[in-house]
Scaffold this motif. Structure first.
Motif, PDB file in Angstrom:
ATOM      1  N   ARG A 178     -11.697  -6.078  20.227  1.00 47.55           N
ATOM      2  CA  ARG A 178     -10.381  -7.072  20.260  1.00 47.55           C
ATOM      3  C   ARG A 178      -9.117  -6.563  19.614  1.00 47.55           C
ATOM      4  NH1 ARG A 178     -13.578 -12.666  19.176  1.00 47.55           N
ATOM      5  NH2 ARG A 178     -15.117 -12.681  20.998  1.00 47.55           N
ATOM      6  N   TYR A 251     -10.417 -10.883  28.381  1.00 41.97           N
ATOM      7  CA  TYR A 251      -9.758 -10.998  27.095  1.00 41.97           C
ATOM      8  C   TYR A 251      -8.060 -11.435  27.339  1.00 41.97           C
ATOM      9  CZ  TYR A 251     -13.214  -7.785  25.313  1.00 41.97           C
ATOM     10  OH  TYR A 251     -14.344  -7.071  24.906  1.00 41.97           O
ATOM     11  N   TYR A 258      -5.767 -11.670  19.697  1.00 38.47           N
ATOM     12  CA  TYR A 258      -6.621 -12.083  20.583  1.00 38.47           C
ATOM     13  C   TYR A 258      -6.630 -13.729  20.427  1.00 38.47           C
ATOM     14  CZ  TYR A 258     -11.130 -13.187  22.372  1.00 38.47           C
ATOM     15  OH  TYR A 258     -12.347 -13.816  23.163  1.00 38.47           O
ATOM     16  N   LYS A 260      -8.734 -17.465  22.598  1.00 42.17           N
ATOM     17  CA  LYS A 260      -9.523 -17.770  23.588  1.00 42.17           C
ATOM     18  C   LYS A 260      -8.780 -19.101  24.182  1.00 42.17           C
ATOM     19  CE  LYS A 260     -13.650 -16.651  20.983  1.00 42.17           C
ATOM     20  NZ  LYS A 260     -14.910 -17.500  20.362  1.00 42.17           N
ATOM     21  N   HIS A 265      -8.167 -19.191  31.614  1.00 44.66           N
ATOM     22  CA  HIS A 265      -9.271 -18.674  31.963  1.00 44.66           C
ATOM     23  C   HIS A 265      -9.444 -19.386  33.486  1.00 44.66           C
ATOM     24  CE1 HIS A 265     -13.401 -17.219  32.950  1.00 44.66           C
ATOM     25  NE2 HIS A 265     -13.654 -18.161  33.005  1.00 44.66           N
ATOM     26  N   THR A 304      -7.814 -17.835  16.616  1.00 41.86           N
ATOM     27  CA  THR A 304      -8.263 -17.654  18.074  1.00 41.86           C
ATOM     28  C   THR A 304      -8.025 -18.699  19.034  1.00 41.86           C
ATOM     29  OG1 THR A 304     -10.527 -18.565  17.869  1.00 41.86           O
ATOM     30  CG2 THR A 304     -10.397 -15.841  17.360  1.00 41.86           C
ATOM     31  N   GLU A 305      -7.445 -19.855  18.445  1.00 42.12           N
ATOM     32  CA  GLU A 305      -7.174 -21.048  19.499  1.00 42.12           C
ATOM     33  C   GLU A 305      -5.340 -21.163  19.131  1.00 42.12           C
ATOM     34  OE1 GLU A 305      -9.267 -24.599  18.871  1.00 42.12           O
ATOM     35  OE2 GLU A 305     -11.244 -23.455  18.852  1.00 42.12           O
TER      36      GLU A 305
END
Length: 608
Positions: A178, A251, A258, A260, A265, A304-305
């Protein structure tokens, strides 16, 4: 009444903070490598021993730290990245909270060697469990050298819950990937127990993707680029044929970080509607560049959020960019310039007389004079296999009243005698279900699930007894894995060999498939291997029984008779007989029903 509220000591507070920031060895590597990037490093070397349990070392050639900064860096909320609250919305660095080094030092033994370019000597700082053990001048190159030993040595409960070395090393590889995918201009190396796992040279983004995931993957992706006043989106998305059932490389990165994001998505996947089958995953590497004031990265300890101010607008831009990339790929005609060795097709000449072909045949051949025996995997005397197999008293009590039982309970009662009662003539409904008459009614069998059950039990038996037979391939295929998958493949090697796979390591995460299990010659075994490794990667534990179950089920799913294949009566008879030779005729290994029986009285009521 005495006061009961007290201020926690710094060592305890640091250990509590470490529970959020430092979850496993991969978290340590992530924090230290991000700090090296913020320090302007051009080369970063990571060395781990025992998957980080024993030692983690991160060496960089960044700016380094002075003697005072080296000591202050391990204090909580000590950072050079921000100075006031407003700086949280103008971040241009990976780290900013000042918690990482304090959290690491709270649960490990840390040794830091660092020197700035202006200083002739560097600083050696030793810390154990938040307590400074020593500080002295030392000769060292410019940059920083962090060595973290005995992670969680003072928190045995946390150390006990670490997974196996293979699992932890896989997590390290994922965290490392990542980071290296965002900074292709930096040299990275990763060593495990003295062996080099990755050696990535600085170059373009596509070169970095090729080095990490293999050349084949780089040939299956399409470039994406769109620049608007709201954001800039670049990166790659997979071609439709690159879709996989599991473990596709997906990714998202925003401003080099990086993240999520389930909403984005869904945007990428929606661009492939009616292009790839439902349930398939398309790989992508999407890079967002937005104004730091339009995002909030300070909502989760792992960062990551991330929340976007204009999510819906960016969603529409992302969908349009992906559809445009896929549309351009589909519209470009394929031109084959490789004509060497191919037959030359002459141009049509209406004046040229073409002689009709003169076929040759054997006039004496009569196919009805020869007797062709149908080859069946079921022996002719299969009835003897079931002699004496009568249900005991306990089983009879389970199905004492089949007429009053539910349909699923009646299935269990009927299948005990189905072999004796079934008709030798079968009917295939819509090339999916095998229908055969039994004494109590009509038995309906799912042909794919029936063959899946039989093949699963056969592969499990081969794994237990190491009796799998290998079929050599005429031209070996080369299969490329990601570095994290290569580590898992080494653990799965004995099971794959027991099933009949013959793999040889070609280096750089590539393997040549020299042999495959007998009976799967018509299957794409390269995709099969990739799916097997992907499904095994989802196991939370490395138990041998779970690995065997996953591998056998993956093999059976690929080799089973698919829905839509037309079967002859002999082939249907073989499927039915093989099913009733299994230990469980009612359910597949993943719990789906294989057959059902429509009782005779229900049929009569429907037609009354």
């Amino acid at each position: 009444m005495s006061d009961i509220i007290q201020l926690l000591p710094d060592s305890v507070a640091n250990q509590i903070a470490a529970g959020e920031v430092i979850q496993r060895p991969a978290s340590v590597i992530k924090e230290l490598v991000e700090n090296a990037i913020d320090a302007g490093a051009t080369t970063i070397n990571v060395l781990v021993v025992d998957a980080g349990r024993t030692s983690i070392q991160v060496i960089d050639d960044g700016r380094g730290m002075s003697e005072t900064d080296a000591r202050l860096a391990f204090e909580r909320h000590a950072t050079s990245k921000i100075k006031k609250a407003d700086d949280l919305f103008n971040l241009h660095t990976m780290g900013f909270r000042g918690e990482a080094l304090a959290s690491i030092a709270a649960v490990a033994q840390v040794e830091l060697r660092t020197r700035m370019a202006d200083n002739e000597v560097g600083t050696l700082l030793t810390i154990s469990g938040s307590r400074v053990v020593g500080q002295e001048p030392v000769s060292c190159p410019v940059g920083s050298n962090f060595k973290v030993e005995n992670l969680f040595f003072n928190v045995p409960a946390r150390r006990k819950f670490l997974k196996t070395n293979a699992t932890e090393l896989n997590n390290i590889m994922v965290a490392f990937e990542r980071i290296v995918l965002v900074y292709p201009n930096i040299n990275f190396t990763l060593h495990s127990n003295g062996s080099e796992l990755l050696n990535l040279k600085a170059g373009s983004l596509r070169q970095r993707v090729s080095e990490v995931f293999g050349k084949r993957f780089s040939q299956e992706i399409l470039p994406v680029e769109v620049d608007t006043a709201m954001c800039r989106i670049t990166g790659f998305v997979g071609k439709p044929e690159a879709a996989r059932k599991k473990n596709a490389h997906e990714y998202f990165f925003v401003n080099g970080r990086y993240m999520k994001h389930a909403y984005f998505h869904k945007a990428v996947q929606s661009a492939y509607d009616r292009i790839v089958p439902v349930g398939m995953q398309v790989p992508y590497l999407i890079y967002f560049e937005v104004s730091p004031a339009d995002i909030d990265v300070n909502i989760h300890p792992t960062k990551t959020e991330i929340k976007f101010e204009n999510e819906q607008a960016i969603w529409q831009i992302l969908v349009a960019a992906v559809r445009d990339a896929v549309g351009k790929f589909c519209e470009v005609p394929s031109i084959d310039f490789d004509t060497e060795g191919k037959p030359e097709i002459p141009l049509y000449d209406p004046q040229r007389q073409v002689a009709p072909p003169n076929p040759k045949y054997n006039a004496s051949y009569n196919p009805f004079r020869e007797h062709h025996e149908s080859r069946s995997s079921v022996p002719a005397d299969w009835q003897q296999l079931y002699e004496g197999l009568q249900p005991d008293a306990e089983q009879q009590n389970l199905f004492v009243d089949a007429s009053s039982a539910s349909p699923w309970e009646r299935v269990g009662a009927e299948t005990l005698h189905a072999i004796e009662e079934k008709s030798p003539i079968h009917y295939q409904y819509k090339a999916t279900y095998i229908m055969t008459a039994v004494k109590s009614g009509l038995m309906i069998i799912d042909q794919y699930r029936a063959d899946l059950r039989f093949l699963y039990e056969r592969y499990r038996e081969q794994l237990r007894n190491h009796t799998g037979k290998s079929q050599r391939v005429l031209f070996p295929e080369v299969v490329q894995f990601a570095p994290s998958e290569t580590i898992l493949l080494e653990r799965l090697a004995p099971e794959l060999e027991a099933m009949g796979f013959e793999l040889s390591d070609l280096g750089k995460n590539s393997y040549a498939v020299n042999g495959i299990p007998a009976g799967i010659e018509g299957i794409d075994f390269v995709s099969l291997l990739q799916n097997m490794v992907a499904e095994a990667a989802e196991l939370t534990a490395g138990a041998k029984d779970e690995i065997e179950h996953t591998l056998a089920l993956s093999m059976a799913r690929s080799a089973a008779i698919p829905h839509g294949q037309i079967l002859s009566n002999e082939e249907m008879e073989s499927v039915v007989n093989r099913l009733f030779a299994c230990s469980n005729v009612n359910y597949t290994p993943d719990g789906k029903p294989i057959l059902t029986i429509l009782p005779q009285h229900d049929i009569e009521q429907l037609l009354s």
